[in-house]
Design an enzyme around this catalytic site. Structure first.
Site, PDB file in Angstrom:
ATOM      1  N   ASN A  29      51.125  38.951  41.762  1.00  0.00           N
ATOM      2  CA  ASN A  29      50.380  40.218  41.391  1.00  0.00           C
ATOM      3  C   ASN A  29      51.046  41.417  42.250  1.00  0.00           C
ATOM      4  OD1 ASN A  29      49.077  40.502  44.083  1.00  0.00           O
ATOM      5  ND2 ASN A  29      48.078  38.743  43.490  1.00  0.00           N
TER       6      ASN A  29
ATOM      7  N   ASP B 280      43.597  34.135  41.271  1.00  0.00           N
ATOM      8  CA  ASP B 280      42.237  33.205  40.947  1.00  0.00           C
ATOM      9  C   ASP B 280      42.695  31.923  40.359  1.00  0.00           C
ATOM     10  OD1 ASP B 280      40.462  34.850  42.064  1.00  0.00           O
ATOM     11  OD2 ASP B 280      40.262  36.220  40.350  1.00  0.00           O
TER      12      ASP B 280
ATOM     13  N   LYS C   9      63.528  23.834  35.701  1.00  0.00           N
ATOM     14  CA  LYS C   9      63.370  25.096  35.163  1.00  0.00           C
ATOM     15  C   LYS C   9      63.163  24.696  33.559  1.00  0.00           C
ATOM     16  CE  LYS C   9      65.775  29.043  34.019  1.00  0.00           C
ATOM     17  NZ  LYS C   9      67.142  29.625  33.334  1.00  0.00           N
TER      18      LYS C   9
ATOM     19  N   PHE D 258      37.514  41.974  50.690  1.00  0.00           N
ATOM     20  CA  PHE D 258      38.015  43.266  49.922  1.00  0.00           C
ATOM     21  C   PHE D 258      37.664  42.887  48.425  1.00  0.00           C
ATOM     22  CE2 PHE D 258      40.725  46.302  51.942  1.00  0.00           C
ATOM     23  CZ  PHE D 258      40.643  45.858  53.140  1.00  0.00           C
TER      24      PHE D 258
ATOM     25  N   LYS E 161      29.335  40.413  44.949  1.00  0.00           N
ATOM     26  CA  LYS E 161      30.297  39.813  45.919  1.00  0.00           C
ATOM     27  C   LYS E 161      29.976  39.587  47.184  1.00  0.00           C
ATOM     28  CE  LYS E 161      34.555  40.662  43.124  1.00  0.00           C
ATOM     29  NZ  LYS E 161      35.765  41.304  43.053  1.00  0.00           N
TER      30      LYS E 161
ATOM     31  N   LYS F 105      29.360  35.902  48.362  1.00  0.00           N
ATOM     32  CA  LYS F 105      30.406  35.027  49.398  1.00  0.00           C
ATOM     33  C   LYS F 105      29.790  35.282  50.805  1.00  0.00           C
ATOM     34  CE  LYS F 105      34.265  36.261  46.249  1.00  0.00           C
ATOM     35  NZ  LYS F 105      35.630  36.528  46.271  1.00  0.00           N
TER      36      LYS F 105
HETATM   37  N1  CTP Z   1      39.610  35.796  47.551  1.00  0.00           N
HETATM   38  C1  CTP Z   1      39.756  34.657  47.986  1.00  0.00           C
HETATM   39  N2  CTP Z   1      40.301  33.485  47.334  1.00  0.00           N
HETATM   40  C2  CTP Z   1      40.385  33.539  46.071  1.00  0.00           C
HETATM   41  C3  CTP Z   1      40.046  34.884  45.473  1.00  0.00           C
HETATM   42  C4  CTP Z   1      39.811  35.857  46.182  1.00  0.00           C
HETATM   43  O1  CTP Z   1      39.773  34.413  49.348  1.00  0.00           O
HETATM   44  N3  CTP Z   1      40.948  32.477  45.450  1.00  0.00           N
HETATM   45  C5  CTP Z   1      39.220  36.895  48.490  1.00  0.00           C
HETATM   46  C6  CTP Z   1      40.248  37.906  48.534  1.00  0.00           C
HETATM   47  O2  CTP Z   1      40.771  37.810  49.470  1.00  0.00           O
HETATM   48  C7  CTP Z   1      39.219  39.169  48.640  1.00  0.00           C
HETATM   49  C8  CTP Z   1      37.974  39.006  47.903  1.00  0.00           C
HETATM   50  O3  CTP Z   1      37.958  37.439  47.614  1.00  0.00           O
HETATM   51  O4  CTP Z   1      38.994  39.434  49.860  1.00  0.00           O
HETATM   52  C9  CTP Z   1      37.926  39.588  46.527  1.00  0.00           C
HETATM   53  O5  CTP Z   1      38.774  39.113  45.487  1.00  0.00           O
HETATM   54  P1  CTP Z   1      38.780  39.733  43.983  1.00  0.00           P
HETATM   55  O6  CTP Z   1      39.541  39.032  43.194  1.00  0.00           O
HETATM   56  O7  CTP Z   1      38.435  41.156  43.876  1.00  0.00           O
HETATM   57  O8  CTP Z   1      37.384  38.961  43.473  1.00  0.00           O
HETATM   58  P2  CTP Z   1      36.976  37.720  42.955  1.00  0.00           P
HETATM   59  O9  CTP Z   1      36.008  36.919  43.969  1.00  0.00           O
HETATM   60  O10 CTP Z   1      38.284  36.995  42.699  1.00  0.00           O
HETATM   61  O11 CTP Z   1      36.125  38.071  41.567  1.00  0.00           O
HETATM   62  P3  CTP Z   1      36.885  38.643  40.316  1.00  0.00           P
HETATM   63  O12 CTP Z   1      38.248  38.245  40.104  1.00  0.00           O
HETATM   64  O13 CTP Z   1      35.934  37.952  39.207  1.00  0.00           O
HETATM   65  O14 CTP Z   1      36.532  40.053  40.446  1.00  0.00           O
END
Ligand code: CTP
Length: 402
Positions: A209, A278, A288, A322, A336, A340
């Site tokens: 990303n 995610d 490869k 975040f 969230k 969490k």
């Molecule tokens: N985060 C994490 N582990 C994951 C995904 C996210 O610890 N597998 C943490 C990130 O470091 C950040 C927070 O979760 O502090 C929010 O990440 P974000 O991608 O905005 O939220 P998600 O909970 O993944 O929800 P969505 O993608 O549905 O918005």
């Protein structure tokens, strides 16, 4: 705050140099030892004798004087400083420091110091707003120099605009504020995650990303400056580890999870600025993958949510998450925070100009466990790091009081 502190004050050649006399007077009255370094141009505006009498210390104007003490004076002063202040700082001096030029007593001593440096510019409006000065100030801000913004008003050149040296009381207030927060995280153990993760597809490809890591690195740097013991768990980024920070480099979400869970029981605060993927490819090819058909499908499986795991197992740690959102920011952020089990959530709408990934600045809204939220204005990631740490410290002291 200032009792027993050593402040080295650099005075550059500008009409505002006369105000620096009052800065010295106020600092001395507050109990600080002040050592003044003047550039040759500053000595055209105010005599070294004035500063010597007010500070009660020898004043330094040139490298080539007979030494007053038997050591290399600019190095000795650089080491002795608890804080270095340059007020007024001219465009010339700002340019020299930003570009590594050390050709007089002041620029040489600044380069040799490891003390924090507060720069207070004062100059004509156009000089201040010029691309050269603004670029140089940005370089210094990125390197961790503290900057005070000049005030607007009538200027000595007969015009009006931004560029006036702030009032001496405001400069001394900033110095006192610096000492108040300087060691405010001493003894606190802080874990920061930063950067994006890479989820391997095969030995040469990955899903990643746009996270640059700048926000998490800025938080780690400012926390270390405040005396915290900082562990930075970082995805692959193009940034150097901030000084005084222990960095653990990881690649994938699973590696980040292992590193975070191992450190978690020993820390007081966790700030999860990392952009964790995610999902990851279900199967990582050993070799490869060769191109074959016109389309291909990669099956993805969900990564563990590290932050949610921390939230469900925390025992006294202060947890900050975040959230990068593109719609319904408040609703998603509140959900969230609750799901969490966080103490604080920093949410940004990444579709806004000047916010989020790869940007130099950020615009965030902070959500707290007690239901309050706070919109912060656009600021550099370093400035934001300082504000977020202020909020963490305020919230933790509230918890301690209750
Ligand atoms: N985060 C994490 N582990 C994951 C995904 C996210 O610890 N597998 C943490 C990130 O470091 C950040 C927070 O979760 O502090 C929010 O990440 P974000 O991608 O905005 O939220 P998600 O909970 O993944 O929800 P969505 O993608 O549905 O918005």
């Amino acid at each position: 705050m200032l009792k027993g502190k050593t402040v080295v004050l650099g005075v550059c050649g500008g009409i505002a140099a006369y105000k620096a006399v009052e800065v010295v007077s106020r600092l001395v009255k507050c109990g600080a030892a002040v050592h003044v370094i003047m550039t040759a141009a500053a000595a055209q505006f105010v005599t070294p004798l004035t500063f010597r009498e007010i500070s009660g210390q020898p004043v330094y104007t040139t490298m080539w004087e007979e030494p007053k003490l038997w050591n290399v004076e600019h190095i000795a002063l650089a080491r002795r400083a608890d804080l270095f202040v340059i007020a007024p700082a001219t465009a010339n001096m700002i340019g020299k420091i930003a570009n590594g030029i050390a050709d007089d007593f002041l620029s040489t001593t600044v380069m040799a110091t490891t003390a924090p440096v507060l720069i207070v510019p004062a100059m004509n409006t156009e000089m201040y707003l010029s691309a050269a000065t603004q670029t140089n100030l940005k370089i210094l801000a990125d390197r961790g120099f503290h900057l005070m913004k000049p005030e607007s008003g009538p200027l000595a050149c007969g015009t009006a605009g931004i560029g006036r040296l702030p009032e001496p009381a405001a400069i001394v207030g900033q110095v006192a504020a610096h000492f108040a927060i300087a060691k405010s995280l001493q003894g606190v153990r802080l874990l920061v995650t930063a950067g994006g993760t890479r989820e391997a597809i095969d030995p040469v490809r990955y899903i990643g990303n746009r996270s640059s890591g700048k926000m998490g690195y800025a938080i780690a740097a400012v926390a270390a400056e405040r005396g915290a013991e900082v562990t930075l768990i970082s995805g692959p980024v193009a940034l150097a580890a901030p000084s005084g920070v222990t960095r653990i480099s990881v690649e994938s979400a699973l590696e980040m999870r292992d590193a975070v869970l191992a450190a978690f029981p020993t820390v007081d605060i966790v700030i999860k600025a990392a952009a964790v993927a995610d999902y990851r490819p279900e199967v990582v090819a050993d070799q490869k993958i060769k191109k074959q058909s016109a389309s291909m499908t990669i099956d993805l499986i969900k990564n563990p949510d590290i932050l949610a795991e921390l939230g469900s197992s925390k025992s006294g740690q202060f947890l900050v998450g975040f959230a990068a959102e593109t719609q319904e920011l408040a609703k998603n952020a509140t959900e969230k925070l609750c799901r969490k089990n966080l103490d604080m959530l920093v949410a940004n709408d990444v579709t806004q100009a000047g916010a989020g990934f790869e940007s130099e600045t950020n615009i965030v809204k902070v959500f707290y466990q007690d239901g309050f939220s706070e919109q912060l204005p656009q600021m550099s990631k370093r400035e934001l790091a300082a504000v977020l740490l202020d909020r963490v410290q305020q919230q933790r002291s509230k918890i301690d009081r209750n």
